[in-house]
Design a protein around this motif. Structure first.
Motif, PDB file in Angstrom:
ATOM      1  N   SER A 152      43.315  33.400  62.096  1.00 22.22           N
ATOM      2  CA  SER A 152      44.325  34.447  61.968  1.00 22.22           C
ATOM      3  C   SER A 152      43.797  35.565  61.087  1.00 22.22           C
ATOM      4  N   GLN A 153      44.305  36.760  61.330  1.00 16.54           N
ATOM      5  CA  GLN A 153      43.926  37.912  60.516  1.00 16.54           C
ATOM      6  C   GLN A 153      45.176  38.702  60.161  1.00 16.54           C
ATOM      7  N   LEU A 154      45.307  39.026  58.895  1.00 18.81           N
ATOM      8  CA  LEU A 154      46.399  39.852  58.395  1.00 18.81           C
ATOM      9  C   LEU A 154      45.783  41.065  57.713  1.00 18.81           C
ATOM     10  N   VAL A 155      46.208  42.254  58.124  1.00 19.93           N
ATOM     11  CA  VAL A 155      45.730  43.492  57.509  1.00 19.93           C
ATOM     12  C   VAL A 155      46.938  44.223  56.941  1.00 19.93           C
ATOM     13  N   TYR A 156      46.887  44.539  55.657  1.00 24.15           N
ATOM     14  CA  TYR A 156      48.008  45.247  55.046  1.00 24.15           C
ATOM     15  C   TYR A 156      47.500  46.254  54.020  1.00 24.15           C
ATOM     16  N   SER A 157      48.382  47.158  53.628  1.00 23.97           N
ATOM     17  CA  SER A 157      48.032  48.177  52.640  1.00 23.97           C
ATOM     18  C   SER A 157      49.158  48.291  51.627  1.00 23.97           C
ATOM     19  N   ASN A 158      48.825  48.825  50.455  1.00 22.23           N
ATOM     20  CA  ASN A 158      49.834  49.101  49.440  1.00 22.23           C
ATOM     21  C   ASN A 158      49.248  50.061  48.407  1.00 22.23           C
ATOM     22  N   GLY A 159      50.067  50.438  47.441  1.00 23.77           N
ATOM     23  CA  GLY A 159      49.628  51.386  46.429  1.00 23.77           C
ATOM     24  C   GLY A 159      49.036  50.745  45.198  1.00 23.77           C
ATOM     25  N   ALA A 160      48.879  49.424  45.205  1.00 21.31           N
ATOM     26  CA  ALA A 160      48.329  48.725  44.041  1.00 21.31           C
ATOM     27  C   ALA A 160      46.808  48.848  44.017  1.00 21.31           C
ATOM     28  N   GLY A 161      46.220  48.573  42.868  1.00 22.96           N
ATOM     29  CA  GLY A 161      44.771  48.608  42.741  1.00 22.96           C
ATOM     30  C   GLY A 161      44.133  47.320  43.221  1.00 22.96           C
ATOM     31  N   ALA A 162      42.800  47.309  43.259  1.00 24.02           N
ATOM     32  CA  ALA A 162      42.078  46.137  43.741  1.00 24.02           C
ATOM     33  C   ALA A 162      42.317  44.928  42.840  1.00 24.02           C
ATOM     34  N   ALA A 163      42.381  45.144  41.525  1.00 24.11           N
ATOM     35  CA  ALA A 163      42.564  44.023  40.603  1.00 24.11           C
ATOM     36  C   ALA A 163      43.916  43.356  40.810  1.00 24.11           C
ATOM     37  N   LEU A 164      44.983  44.163  40.924  1.00 23.48           N
ATOM     38  CA  LEU A 164      46.315  43.594  41.122  1.00 23.48           C
ATOM     39  C   LEU A 164      46.391  42.875  42.465  1.00 23.48           C
ATOM     40  N   ASN A 165      45.825  43.484  43.509  1.00 31.05           N
ATOM     41  CA  ASN A 165      45.830  42.831  44.814  1.00 31.05           C
ATOM     42  C   ASN A 165      45.053  41.524  44.778  1.00 31.05           C
ATOM     43  N   GLY A 166      43.953  41.498  44.028  1.00 30.42           N
ATOM     44  CA  GLY A 166      43.173  40.275  43.911  1.00 30.42           C
ATOM     45  C   GLY A 166      43.952  39.159  43.245  1.00 30.42           C
ATOM     46  N   ARG A 167      44.660  39.491  42.158  1.00 31.60           N
ATOM     47  CA  ARG A 167      45.462  38.476  41.466  1.00 31.60           C
ATOM     48  C   ARG A 167      46.603  37.979  42.348  1.00 31.60           C
ATOM     49  N   ALA A 168      47.264  38.914  43.033  1.00 31.79           N
ATOM     50  CA  ALA A 168      48.374  38.528  43.904  1.00 31.79           C
ATOM     51  C   ALA A 168      47.887  37.643  45.046  1.00 31.79           C
ATOM     52  N   LEU A 169      46.728  37.976  45.596  1.00 32.28           N
ATOM     53  CA  LEU A 169      46.192  37.202  46.707  1.00 32.28           C
ATOM     54  C   LEU A 169      45.763  35.810  46.251  1.00 32.28           C
ATOM     55  N   THR A 170      45.190  35.711  45.058  1.00 34.82           N
ATOM     56  CA  THR A 170      44.798  34.408  44.528  1.00 34.82           C
ATOM     57  C   THR A 170      46.014  33.506  44.366  1.00 34.82           C
ATOM     58  N   ALA A 171      47.112  34.062  43.847  1.00 39.01           N
ATOM     59  CA  ALA A 171      48.338  33.281  43.674  1.00 39.01           C
ATOM     60  C   ALA A 171      48.915  32.875  45.026  1.00 39.01           C
ATOM     61  N   LEU A 172      48.888  33.790  45.983  1.00 46.03           N
ATOM     62  CA  LEU A 172      49.422  33.506  47.313  1.00 46.03           C
ATOM     63  C   LEU A 172      48.618  32.400  47.993  1.00 46.03           C
ATOM     64  N   MET A 173      47.295  32.477  47.887  1.00 46.28           N
ATOM     65  CA  MET A 173      46.444  31.461  48.500  1.00 46.28           C
ATOM     66  C   MET A 173      46.661  30.094  47.846  1.00 46.28           C
ATOM     67  N   GLN A 174      46.872  30.082  46.529  1.00 46.47           N
ATOM     68  CA  GLN A 174      47.135  28.816  45.843  1.00 46.47           C
ATOM     69  C   GLN A 174      48.415  28.178  46.362  1.00 46.47           C
ATOM     70  N   GLU A 175      49.423  28.997  46.640  1.00 43.49           N
ATOM     71  CA  GLU A 175      50.666  28.471  47.210  1.00 43.49           C
ATOM     72  C   GLU A 175      50.417  27.818  48.564  1.00 43.49           C
ATOM     73  N   ASP A 176      49.413  28.314  49.286  1.00 46.50           N
ATOM     74  CA  ASP A 176      49.087  27.776  50.606  1.00 46.50           C
ATOM     75  C   ASP A 176      48.010  26.699  50.552  1.00 46.50           C
ATOM     76  N   GLY A 177      47.637  26.278  49.340  1.00 46.47           N
ATOM     77  CA  GLY A 177      46.688  25.182  49.201  1.00 46.47           C
ATOM     78  C   GLY A 177      45.228  25.576  49.216  1.00 46.47           C
ATOM     79  N   LEU A 178      44.913  26.857  48.997  1.00 45.38           N
ATOM     80  CA  LEU A 178      43.526  27.312  48.959  1.00 45.38           C
ATOM     81  C   LEU A 178      43.184  27.805  47.557  1.00 45.38           C
ATOM     82  N   GLN A 179      41.993  27.463  47.095  1.00 40.04           N
ATOM     83  CA  GLN A 179      41.540  27.862  45.770  1.00 40.04           C
ATOM     84  C   GLN A 179      40.418  28.890  45.885  1.00 40.04           C
ATOM     85  N   LEU A 180      40.403  29.833  44.951  1.00 45.11           N
ATOM     86  CA  LEU A 180      39.346  30.843  44.924  1.00 45.11           C
ATOM     87  C   LEU A 180      38.007  30.174  44.621  1.00 45.11           C
ATOM     88  N   GLN A 181      37.021  30.399  45.489  1.00 47.59           N
ATOM     89  CA  GLN A 181      35.695  29.813  45.322  1.00 47.59           C
ATOM     90  C   GLN A 181      34.693  30.807  44.748  1.00 47.59           C
TER      91      GLN A 181
END
Length: 234
Positions: A152-181
Motif C-alpha cells: 500500500s502507498q499513502l501520499v499526503y501533505s501538510n504545513g508541518a516541518g520534516a521533524a514534526l512529521n517524522g515524530r508523528a509518523l514514528t508514533a503512528l507506526m508504533q500504534e500499528d506494530g512497526l518500530q523505527l529501524q
C-alpha cells in the motif's frame, strides 16, 4: 481507456465473491499479470500484458472474436483500443505495434463494485486523516496484492516541518506494530528535499518506508509505502 504500465500499479485485494469474466488471449501470446488484483481510481481491476510475434491487425482480429459484440473501437495515437461492457464489468484491450510484433494490455474493470465500495474508501481516508498531523491532505492512496503480499502507498501533505512529521509518523507506526529501524537525513538521500528525511520501519510480518520531502508550494509531503504479509494480518 488507455492503459499504461505505471498507471496501473495501483490497487486493493479483489472481492472473492465476484466472478470475473476472462478475456481469452491468442495461443501464441506470451503473457504476464500485474499482481492478483489492482485498483485504479477506486475501480477494482485485473490486468494482464502480453507480447505476440504477429502483426497488430492479426492479433486484433483474434481478440475481437473472443470479446464478442457489441464492441467499441477507438484509436489513441498509434494504439488501438477495444472495449465491451459485460454485466457490471468493462473489458478493455489496448494494442500497439512494436518491433517484432504486437504488445497489448488486457484489463477487466469491476464498475459495479467500484460504485458499491466508494463510500468505504472515503471512510478509510477519513480514518487516516484523524491520525495524521493537523492540516494534512491525502493526495493519493493506493494498494496492490501480489500473492501473499499486500503493498500500500499513502501520499499526503501538510504545513508541518520534516521533524514534526517524522515524530508523528514514528508514533503512528508504533500504534500499528512497526518500530523505527533507521533514519537518514537529506545529505544521505540525494532525491529528498534539503530538510527532508527517509525512514525505515519494521514489524512482525510487515515493513514500511517513508520519504518526507517538500512540495513546490512549501508544504511538506510524505510518501509512506507499506508491505504486509497477508498471513500476518488479523
Amino acid at each position: 481507456m488507455a492503459i499504461g504500465g505505471c498507471a496501473v500499479l495501483l490497487g486493493v485485494p479483489a472481492r472473492a465473491e465476484r466472478v470475473w469474466p476472462v478475456i481469452d488471449l491468442p495461443a501464441h501470446a506470451q503473457s504476464w499479470s500485474l499482481g492478483d488484483a489492482l485498483e485504479v481510481g477506486g475501480v477494482p481491476m485485473r490486468i494482464r500484458g502480453f507480447l505476440s510475434d504477429r502483426p497488430r491487425d492479426e492479433v486484433a482480429r483474434s481478440l475481437r472474436q473472443g470479446l464478442g459484440r457489441p464492441m467499441v473501437e477507438s484509436r489513441v495515437g498509434d494504439k488501438l483500443i477495444l472495449g465491451r461492457a459485460d454485466g457490471g464489468f468493462y473489458l478493455t484491450v489496448q494494442l500497439e505495434s512494436v518491433a517484432g510484433g504486437t504488445r497489448a494490455w488486457v484489463a477487466v474493470s469491476d464498475l459495479e463494485s467500484a460504485a458499491r465500495y466508494r463510500e468505504r474508501a472515503q471512510s478509510h481516508a477519513q480514518a487516516w486523516l484523524q491520525r495524521l498531523p493537523a492540516d494534512s491532505r491525502i493526495l493519493s492512496q493506493t494498494a496492490s496484492r501480489d500473492g501473499q503480499r499486500l503493498s500500500s502507498q499513502l501520499v499526503y501533505s501538510n504545513g508541518a516541518g520534516a521533524a514534526l512529521n517524522g515524530r508523528a509518523l514514528t508514533a503512528l507506526m508504533q500504534e500499528d506494530g512497526l518500530q523505527l529501524q533507521h533514519e537518514a537525513a537529506a545529505d544521505a538521500a540525494p532525491h529528498v528535499a534539503p530538510d527532508g528525511r527517509v525512514m525505515w520501519f519494521k514489524g512482525a510480518g510487515k515493513e514500511a518506508t517513508a520519504v518526507i520531502g517538500r512540495l513546490p508550494d512549501g508544504r511538506a509531503s510524505v510518501v509512506l509505502n507499506t508491505v504486509t504479509a497477508l498471513e500476518a494480518m488479523p
